[in-house]
Scaffold this motif. Structure first.
Motif, PDB file in Angstrom:
ATOM      1  N   ILE A   5      42.837  43.460  57.150  1.00 51.20           N
ATOM      2  CA  ILE A   5      43.557  44.678  56.782  1.00 51.20           C
ATOM      3  C   ILE A   5      42.772  45.854  57.350  1.00 51.20           C
ATOM      4  O   ILE A   5      41.570  45.967  57.114  1.00 51.20           O
ATOM      5  N   GLU A   6      43.470  46.722  58.085  1.00 57.93           N
ATOM      6  CA  GLU A   6      42.810  47.904  58.652  1.00 57.93           C
ATOM      7  C   GLU A   6      43.628  49.143  58.309  1.00 57.93           C
ATOM      8  O   GLU A   6      44.837  49.058  58.131  1.00 57.93           O
ATOM      9  N   GLN A  29      35.684  52.429  39.907  1.00 52.49           N
ATOM     10  CA  GLN A  29      36.413  51.767  38.827  1.00 52.49           C
ATOM     11  C   GLN A  29      37.758  52.442  38.583  1.00 52.49           C
ATOM     12  O   GLN A  29      38.756  51.773  38.342  1.00 52.49           O
ATOM     13  N   ALA A  30      37.777  53.757  38.677  1.00 52.99           N
ATOM     14  CA  ALA A  30      39.014  54.501  38.435  1.00 52.99           C
ATOM     15  C   ALA A  30      40.031  54.340  39.561  1.00 52.99           C
ATOM     16  O   ALA A  30      41.217  54.579  39.364  1.00 52.99           O
ATOM     17  N   THR A  31      39.581  53.923  40.744  1.00 52.22           N
ATOM     18  CA  THR A  31      40.497  53.880  41.893  1.00 52.22           C
ATOM     19  C   THR A  31      40.810  52.476  42.393  1.00 52.22           C
ATOM     20  O   THR A  31      41.778  52.293  43.130  1.00 52.22           O
ATOM     21  N   ILE A  32      40.031  51.469  42.014  1.00 51.42           N
ATOM     22  CA  ILE A  32      40.328  50.091  42.426  1.00 51.42           C
ATOM     23  C   ILE A  32      41.455  49.564  41.554  1.00 51.42           C
ATOM     24  O   ILE A  32      41.332  49.553  40.322  1.00 51.42           O
ATOM     25  N   PRO A  33      42.572  49.145  42.146  1.00 51.20           N
ATOM     26  CA  PRO A  33      43.688  48.637  41.343  1.00 51.20           C
ATOM     27  C   PRO A  33      43.259  47.459  40.465  1.00 51.20           C
ATOM     28  O   PRO A  33      42.625  46.527  40.930  1.00 51.20           O
ATOM     29  N   GLY A  34      43.570  47.557  39.173  1.00 50.95           N
ATOM     30  CA  GLY A  34      43.286  46.473  38.240  1.00 50.95           C
ATOM     31  C   GLY A  34      41.841  46.359  37.789  1.00 50.95           C
ATOM     32  O   GLY A  34      41.489  45.441  37.053  1.00 50.95           O
ATOM     33  N   CYS A  35      40.981  47.290  38.205  1.00 49.27           N
ATOM     34  CA  CYS A  35      39.559  47.201  37.847  1.00 49.27           C
ATOM     35  C   CYS A  35      39.369  47.527  36.364  1.00 49.27           C
ATOM     36  O   CYS A  35      39.716  48.606  35.906  1.00 49.27           O
ATOM     37  N   LYS A 134      49.095  46.236  50.160  1.00 49.03           N
ATOM     38  CA  LYS A 134      49.537  47.188  49.145  1.00 49.03           C
ATOM     39  C   LYS A 134      48.356  47.624  48.278  1.00 49.03           C
ATOM     40  O   LYS A 134      48.176  48.813  48.006  1.00 49.03           O
ATOM     41  N   LEU A 135      47.526  46.669  47.845  1.00 45.99           N
ATOM     42  CA  LEU A 135      46.370  46.995  47.017  1.00 45.99           C
ATOM     43  C   LEU A 135      45.365  47.865  47.770  1.00 45.99           C
ATOM     44  O   LEU A 135      44.819  48.819  47.210  1.00 45.99           O
ATOM     45  N   ALA A 136      45.108  47.546  49.043  1.00 48.70           N
ATOM     46  CA  ALA A 136      44.194  48.365  49.850  1.00 48.70           C
ATOM     47  C   ALA A 136      44.749  49.778  49.991  1.00 48.70           C
ATOM     48  O   ALA A 136      44.019  50.762  49.828  1.00 48.70           O
ATOM     49  N   GLY A 137      46.037  49.877  50.265  1.00 51.11           N
ATOM     50  CA  GLY A 137      46.677  51.188  50.382  1.00 51.11           C
ATOM     51  C   GLY A 137      46.576  51.981  49.091  1.00 51.11           C
ATOM     52  O   GLY A 137      46.288  53.181  49.103  1.00 51.11           O
ATOM     53  N   GLN A 138      46.815  51.305  47.953  1.00 51.40           N
ATOM     54  CA  GLN A 138      46.722  51.977  46.648  1.00 51.40           C
ATOM     55  C   GLN A 138      45.307  52.481  46.403  1.00 51.40           C
ATOM     56  O   GLN A 138      45.113  53.598  45.937  1.00 51.40           O
ATOM     57  N   PHE A 139      44.314  51.640  46.715  1.00 50.34           N
ATOM     58  CA  PHE A 139      42.929  52.053  46.489  1.00 50.34           C
ATOM     59  C   PHE A 139      42.586  53.291  47.303  1.00 50.34           C
ATOM     60  O   PHE A 139      42.114  54.283  46.767  1.00 50.34           O
TER      61      PHE A 139
END
Length: 152
Positions: A5-6, A29-35, A134-139
């Motif tokens: 993923i890039e 922690q606040a920005t990693i999805p599901g952390c 999607k998760l990388a984009g969300q982060f």
């Protein structure tokens, strides 16, 4: 099963502020999805608990994160491995590079490689790849919003 993923994100904040945030467990922690939890064990090691839903499987991953190849405030490599019990495992890393874009903006580029195994790997590469992107984009989007200044 491995995937790459890039991407890049322009953040409205000076280079040093972005670097500091990338090394701040509270921001991560606040920005990693599901952390659920992220704690520093040393300046280059963290322990994390992340809850993820991939297709029909929801799993809690407990893992270790290590920062390597540190070149403050311009780049580092982040590597991690998490075990999700019966759901399987995920491991991977990302090369993160920061470039100043004027005095008040930074371009963050990332190239991540991940590998998954166990039940998660049986879901199919398309589902895992789309969920990972999607998760990388969300982060990175969430990170950019939290660290950057709001547009005028």
């Amino acid at each position: 099963m491995a995937l790459v993923i890039e991407g890049e994100e322009r953040i409205a904040a000076p280079l040093q502020k972005v670097w500091d945030a990338l090394n701040d467990p509270k921001v991560l922690q606040a920005t990693i999805p599901g952390c659920q939890n992220l704690e520093m064990k040393s300046p280059t090691e963290m322990a994390a608990t992340v809850v993820l839903k991939i297709g029909p499987i929801k799993a809690t991953f407990n893992g270790e994160v290590t920062l390597k190849n540190l070149k403050p405030p311009h780049s580092y490599t982040i590597q991690g491995e998490g075990k999700g019990g019966i759901a399987g495992f995920a491991k991977g890393g990302a090369d993160v590079t920061l470039t100043a874009d004027g005095p008040d903006a930074t371009v963050l580029k990332y190239a991540a490689k991940a590998e998954v195994g166990g039940k998660i790997a049986q879901l199919g590469s398309r589902l895992i790849e789309s969920t990972s992107k999607k998760l990388a984009g969300q982060f990175f989007s969430s990170f950019g919003e939290k660290v950057g200044s709001p547009p005028p």
